[in-house]
Design a protein around this motif. Structure first.
Motif, PDB file in Angstrom:
ATOM      1  N   ALA A 404     -16.945 -22.224 -68.716  1.00  0.00           N
ATOM      2  CA  ALA A 404     -15.845 -21.820 -69.859  1.00  0.00           C
ATOM      3  C   ALA A 404     -15.102 -20.413 -69.290  1.00  0.00           C
ATOM      4  O   ALA A 404     -14.162 -20.251 -69.570  1.00  0.00           O
ATOM      5  N   ILE A 405     -15.942 -19.596 -68.833  1.00  0.00           N
ATOM      6  CA  ILE A 405     -15.527 -18.197 -68.383  1.00  0.00           C
ATOM      7  C   ILE A 405     -14.568 -18.519 -67.203  1.00  0.00           C
ATOM      8  O   ILE A 405     -13.576 -17.667 -67.160  1.00  0.00           O
ATOM      9  N   LEU A 406     -14.879 -19.244 -66.562  1.00  0.00           N
ATOM     10  CA  LEU A 406     -13.831 -19.656 -65.159  1.00  0.00           C
ATOM     11  C   LEU A 406     -12.664 -20.141 -65.846  1.00  0.00           C
ATOM     12  O   LEU A 406     -11.452 -19.998 -65.208  1.00  0.00           O
ATOM     13  N   VAL A 407     -12.409 -21.274 -66.629  1.00  0.00           N
ATOM     14  CA  VAL A 407     -11.312 -21.568 -67.461  1.00  0.00           C
ATOM     15  C   VAL A 407     -10.426 -20.402 -67.848  1.00  0.00           C
ATOM     16  O   VAL A 407      -9.266 -20.309 -67.757  1.00  0.00           O
ATOM     17  N   CYS A 408     -11.055 -19.683 -68.484  1.00  0.00           N
ATOM     18  CA  CYS A 408     -10.547 -18.520 -69.023  1.00  0.00           C
ATOM     19  C   CYS A 408      -9.720 -17.571 -68.060  1.00  0.00           C
ATOM     20  O   CYS A 408      -8.725 -17.182 -68.076  1.00  0.00           O
ATOM     21  N   ALA A 409     -10.496 -17.438 -66.891  1.00  0.00           N
ATOM     22  CA  ALA A 409      -9.764 -16.519 -65.779  1.00  0.00           C
ATOM     23  C   ALA A 409      -8.681 -17.464 -65.186  1.00  0.00           C
ATOM     24  O   ALA A 409      -7.763 -16.775 -64.608  1.00  0.00           O
ATOM     25  N   LEU A 410      -8.754 -18.641 -65.148  1.00  0.00           N
ATOM     26  CA  LEU A 410      -7.669 -19.325 -64.597  1.00  0.00           C
ATOM     27  C   LEU A 410      -6.587 -19.359 -65.558  1.00  0.00           C
ATOM     28  O   LEU A 410      -5.260 -19.218 -65.264  1.00  0.00           O
ATOM     29  N   LEU A 411      -6.686 -19.310 -66.828  1.00  0.00           N
ATOM     30  CA  LEU A 411      -5.667 -18.996 -67.736  1.00  0.00           C
ATOM     31  C   LEU A 411      -4.815 -17.823 -67.745  1.00  0.00           C
ATOM     32  O   LEU A 411      -3.682 -17.700 -67.722  1.00  0.00           O
ATOM     33  N   LEU A 412      -5.751 -16.648 -67.466  1.00  0.00           N
ATOM     34  CA  LEU A 412      -5.038 -15.513 -67.268  1.00  0.00           C
ATOM     35  C   LEU A 412      -4.071 -15.281 -66.040  1.00  0.00           C
ATOM     36  O   LEU A 412      -3.073 -14.899 -65.923  1.00  0.00           O
ATOM     37  N   MET A 413      -4.600 -16.107 -64.843  1.00  0.00           N
ATOM     38  CA  MET A 413      -3.875 -16.279 -63.761  1.00  0.00           C
ATOM     39  C   MET A 413      -2.526 -17.281 -63.875  1.00  0.00           C
ATOM     40  O   MET A 413      -1.489 -16.831 -63.346  1.00  0.00           O
ATOM     41  N   ILE A 414      -2.690 -18.034 -65.067  1.00  0.00           N
ATOM     42  CA  ILE A 414      -1.421 -18.863 -65.127  1.00  0.00           C
ATOM     43  C   ILE A 414      -0.394 -17.909 -66.005  1.00  0.00           C
ATOM     44  O   ILE A 414       0.656 -18.064 -65.464  1.00  0.00           O
ATOM     45  N   PHE A 415      -0.849 -17.124 -67.007  1.00  0.00           N
ATOM     46  CA  PHE A 415       0.294 -16.310 -67.734  1.00  0.00           C
ATOM     47  C   PHE A 415       0.697 -15.316 -67.324  1.00  0.00           C
ATOM     48  O   PHE A 415       1.587 -14.596 -67.561  1.00  0.00           O
ATOM     49  N   ILE A 416      -0.256 -14.815 -66.465  1.00  0.00           N
ATOM     50  CA  ILE A 416       0.126 -13.649 -65.532  1.00  0.00           C
ATOM     51  C   ILE A 416       0.267 -13.470 -64.112  1.00  0.00           C
ATOM     52  O   ILE A 416      -0.791 -13.202 -63.297  1.00  0.00           O
ATOM     53  N   PRO A 417       1.282 -14.128 -63.603  1.00  0.00           N
ATOM     54  CA  PRO A 417       1.437 -14.208 -62.084  1.00  0.00           C
ATOM     55  C   PRO A 417       1.182 -13.174 -61.357  1.00  0.00           C
ATOM     56  O   PRO A 417       0.650 -13.198 -60.135  1.00  0.00           O
ATOM     57  N   GLU A 418       1.369 -11.890 -61.678  1.00  0.00           N
ATOM     58  CA  GLU A 418       0.969 -10.594 -60.928  1.00  0.00           C
ATOM     59  C   GLU A 418      -0.413 -10.630 -60.531  1.00  0.00           C
ATOM     60  O   GLU A 418      -0.713  -9.971 -59.476  1.00  0.00           O
ATOM     61  N   VAL A 419      -1.251 -11.460 -61.161  1.00  0.00           N
ATOM     62  CA  VAL A 419      -2.742 -11.137 -60.924  1.00  0.00           C
ATOM     63  C   VAL A 419      -2.614 -12.089 -59.422  1.00  0.00           C
ATOM     64  O   VAL A 419      -3.412 -11.424 -58.415  1.00  0.00           O
ATOM     65  N   VAL A 420      -1.806 -12.935 -59.304  1.00  0.00           N
ATOM     66  CA  VAL A 420      -1.676 -13.608 -57.690  1.00  0.00           C
ATOM     67  C   VAL A 420      -1.072 -12.792 -57.000  1.00  0.00           C
ATOM     68  O   VAL A 420      -1.108 -12.648 -55.778  1.00  0.00           O
ATOM     69  N   LEU A 421       0.451 -12.526 -57.496  1.00  0.00           N
ATOM     70  CA  LEU A 421       1.616 -12.048 -56.528  1.00  0.00           C
ATOM     71  C   LEU A 421       1.719 -10.568 -56.288  1.00  0.00           C
ATOM     72  O   LEU A 421       2.440 -10.358 -55.488  1.00  0.00           O
ATOM     73  N   PHE A 422       0.747  -9.774 -56.831  1.00  0.00           N
ATOM     74  CA  PHE A 422       0.940  -8.353 -56.704  1.00  0.00           C
ATOM     75  C   PHE A 422       0.586  -7.942 -55.383  1.00  0.00           C
ATOM     76  O   PHE A 422       1.395  -7.414 -54.603  1.00  0.00           O
ATOM     77  N   LEU A 423      -0.352  -8.275 -54.713  1.00  0.00           N
ATOM     78  CA  LEU A 423      -0.531  -8.032 -53.333  1.00  0.00           C
ATOM     79  C   LEU A 423       0.380  -8.356 -52.178  1.00  0.00           C
ATOM     80  O   LEU A 423       0.703  -7.836 -51.262  1.00  0.00           O
ATOM     81  N   PRO A 424       0.680  -9.897 -52.515  1.00  0.00           N
ATOM     82  CA  PRO A 424       1.635 -10.300 -51.504  1.00  0.00           C
ATOM     83  C   PRO A 424       2.982  -9.662 -51.464  1.00  0.00           C
ATOM     84  O   PRO A 424       3.545  -9.473 -50.628  1.00  0.00           O
ATOM     85  N   ARG A 425       3.504  -9.255 -52.874  1.00  0.00           N
ATOM     86  CA  ARG A 425       4.700  -8.705 -52.938  1.00  0.00           C
ATOM     87  C   ARG A 425       4.680  -7.345 -52.636  1.00  0.00           C
ATOM     88  O   ARG A 425       5.466  -6.626 -51.989  1.00  0.00           O
ATOM     89  N   PHE A 426       3.356  -6.480 -52.709  1.00  0.00           N
ATOM     90  CA  PHE A 426       3.072  -5.344 -52.216  1.00  0.00           C
ATOM     91  C   PHE A 426       3.265  -5.033 -50.591  1.00  0.00           C
ATOM     92  O   PHE A 426       3.903  -4.222 -50.008  1.00  0.00           O
ATOM     93  N   ALA A 427       2.772  -6.480 -50.198  1.00  0.00           N
ATOM     94  CA  ALA A 427       2.944  -6.434 -48.537  1.00  0.00           C
ATOM     95  C   ALA A 427       4.157  -6.809 -47.899  1.00  0.00           C
ATOM     96  O   ALA A 427       4.283  -6.971 -46.886  1.00  0.00           O
ATOM     97  N   GLY A 428       5.036  -6.884 -48.972  1.00  0.00           N
ATOM     98  CA  GLY A 428       6.405  -7.597 -48.448  1.00  0.00           C
ATOM     99  C   GLY A 428       6.937  -8.836 -48.792  1.00  0.00           C
ATOM    100  O   GLY A 428       8.022  -9.214 -48.395  1.00  0.00           O
ATOM    101  N   TYR A 429       6.098  -9.746 -49.330  1.00  0.00           N
ATOM    102  CA  TYR A 429       6.284 -10.983 -49.577  1.00  0.00           C
ATOM    103  C   TYR A 429       7.598 -11.251 -50.723  1.00  0.00           C
ATOM    104  O   TYR A 429       7.513 -10.482 -51.863  1.00  0.00           O
ATOM    105  N   GLY A 430       8.476 -12.121 -50.290  1.00  0.00           N
ATOM    106  CA  GLY A 430       9.776 -12.049 -50.962  1.00  0.00           C
ATOM    107  C   GLY A 430       9.677 -12.978 -52.228  1.00  0.00           C
ATOM    108  O   GLY A 430      10.876 -13.025 -52.976  1.00  0.00           O
ATOM    109  N   GLY A 431       8.666 -13.776 -52.566  1.00  0.00           N
ATOM    110  CA  GLY A 431       8.532 -14.752 -53.459  1.00  0.00           C
ATOM    111  C   GLY A 431       8.643 -14.389 -54.866  1.00  0.00           C
ATOM    112  O   GLY A 431       8.276 -13.017 -55.108  1.00  0.00           O
TER     113      GLY A 431
END
Length: 431
Positions: A404-431
């Motif tokens: 249940a807690i893992l699914v909650c973390a998954l939902l957070l990643m879906i609704f807040i893309p920056e959880v995933v994309l913050f570091l790639p964009r900080f390093a220069g990723y253009g997506g």
């Protein structure tokens, strides 16, 4: 749907249903399709060999497997565990926190949830069961849940496979997995703290702070592995495949020369085991490449993209729908099959809807890792049952809260893309 495709899908489900390994079931079903379509069976072999030998990226898979097996050998696991006990063992539910932190650290070396659970996981379960500190079912469940972090924090074999089918940046995928992996570690620690207070699980005897620098120094060379990988890829020094080779070589130097924990006989055994694991993964990859040829021949991805486009769904609704489907499929299929066969069907729609492929890929990999602990066929549950002898029913009884807690973390990643994309964009990723 053509008759040939119906025969292929029907035979695939039938063979898998009677217990034929998925890789063999896919190969046989593909041959049935090709034969029914009046094509040469040689197409199967051609697509298999072309797909494997023309992808330089795929070389990273056996290299990461070798690196993980070498890091599992000798005293490296013990040194990492001593470091974890010294840092978080003093808190409520101490060994549960040690379990999660060890998975966070070990994930930077193995890229495999099964390697984490069967290797360092078994050691921690034995520690947790000693003197009845934790119930066996709880020790096994938290080990299975924390092992899902392995393929999320780099290096990650599932992310390499996703990069193969999507052409997404492997460096961005690796960076994108760091914050989600830390998030999962944090929510699991929170759950462990709550359950430990509720059930009265104890703490470990605090390690004196003056010993912490020595234990940190002891584990520090092993802790450098993920940093070396990410610097090599994002610093422009190596390709992802070359970084995997560097990781394997670094693990060999560390185990044999620095820690002096690896003999020639042990190295030979590691190479044999790594070859077997690589062959098993290679068979699934080969079968999936052939099945993807069939899917492309039937134009299924474009048909699916057109159908979903007509429904006029929003990106967030699409993401939620796909993730519900993947959670269901994860109850029955292994992560490699889902990534190589199912996920490519949705990539054209992702592009049409403007969904970032790195965001989609990391979320999909996290979803597949949750599938590894989802009854009835969560493979990590069976692995831990096999290596510890803890009854499967006891593990399943304790796993639901972590699910249940893992699914909650998954939902957070879906609704807040920056959880995933913050570091790639900080390093220069253009997506």
């Amino acid at each position: 749907m053509s008759v040939e495709l119906l025969l292929c899908v029907g035979s695939l489900f039938f063979l898998a249903g009677i217990g034929v390994p998925v890789a063999y079931a896919i190969l046989v079903a593909s041959m049935i399709y090709v034969g029914a379509a009046g094509q040469s069976i040689g197409i199967v072999g051609k697509n298999l060999l072309d797909g494997i030998y023309q992808s330089f990226l795929l070389l990273a898979v056996p290299l990461f497997i070798v690196a993980a097996n070498i890091m599992n050998a000798g005293t490296i696991s013990d040194r990492l565990l001593n470091f974890c006990v010294a840092t978080v063992g003093r808190f409520k539910g101490g060994l549960g926190h040690v379990n999660i932190m060890a998975s966070l650290i070990f994930s930077g070396m193995s890229g495999s949830a099964v390697a984490d659970a069967a290797g360092i996981g078994k050691i921690i379960i034995d520690m947790m069961r000693k003197d009845n500190r934790f119930t066996p079912g709880y020790a096994a469940a938290i080990t299975a849940a924390s092992a899902t972090i392995g393929p999320i924090i780099p290096p990650s074999i599932p992310m390499v496979l996703y990069a193969l089918v999507s052409n997404a940046s492997i460096g961005a995928l690796f960076l994108g997995g760091i914050l989600p992996g830390l998030l999962i570690g944090a929510v699991l620690m929170g759950m462990n703290t709550y359950i430990s207070h509720k059930r009265g699980f104890g703490i470990e005897a605090p390690v004196p702070l003056r010993q912490l620098p020595r234990k940190t120094a002891d584990a520090f060379p092993a802790l450098l592995m993920p940093a070396i990988l990410l610097y090599g890829i994002y610093g422009g020094v190596t390709t992802p495949t070359e970084a995997a080779a560097v990781a394997a070589f670094y693990a060999l130097l560390l185990s044999s020369l620095f820690y002096r924990a690896l003999s020639l006989r042990g190295l030979f055994s590691i190479f044999i085991e790594s070859a077997r694991s690589s062959a098993a993964v290679g068979l699934v990859i080969g079968g999936a490449l052939i099945l993807n040829y069939i899917v492309a021949s039937e134009n299924i991805p474009n048909l699916l993209a057109g159908y979903l486009g007509e429904l006029n769904v929003s990106p967030i609704v699409f993401m939620l729908g796909v993730n519900v489907l993947l959670l269901v499929l994860g109850c029955f299929l292994d992560a490699t099959t889902i990534i190589l066969v199912i996920i490519p069907l949705f990539l054209p729609t992702c592009r049409n809807l403007g969904i970032d492929l790195v965001h989609f890929g990391v979320v999909a990999v996290v979803n597949c890792m949750i599938g590894l602990i989802t009854p009835p066929y969560g493979i990590l549950l069976f692995v831990i049952n096999a290596v510890t002898g803890i009854p499967l029913r006891d593990i399943i009884r304790e796993i639901w809260g972590f699910l249940a807690i893992l699914v909650c973390a998954l939902l957070l990643m879906i609704f807040i893309p920056e959880v995933v994309l913050f570091l790639p964009r900080f390093a220069g990723y253009g997506g």
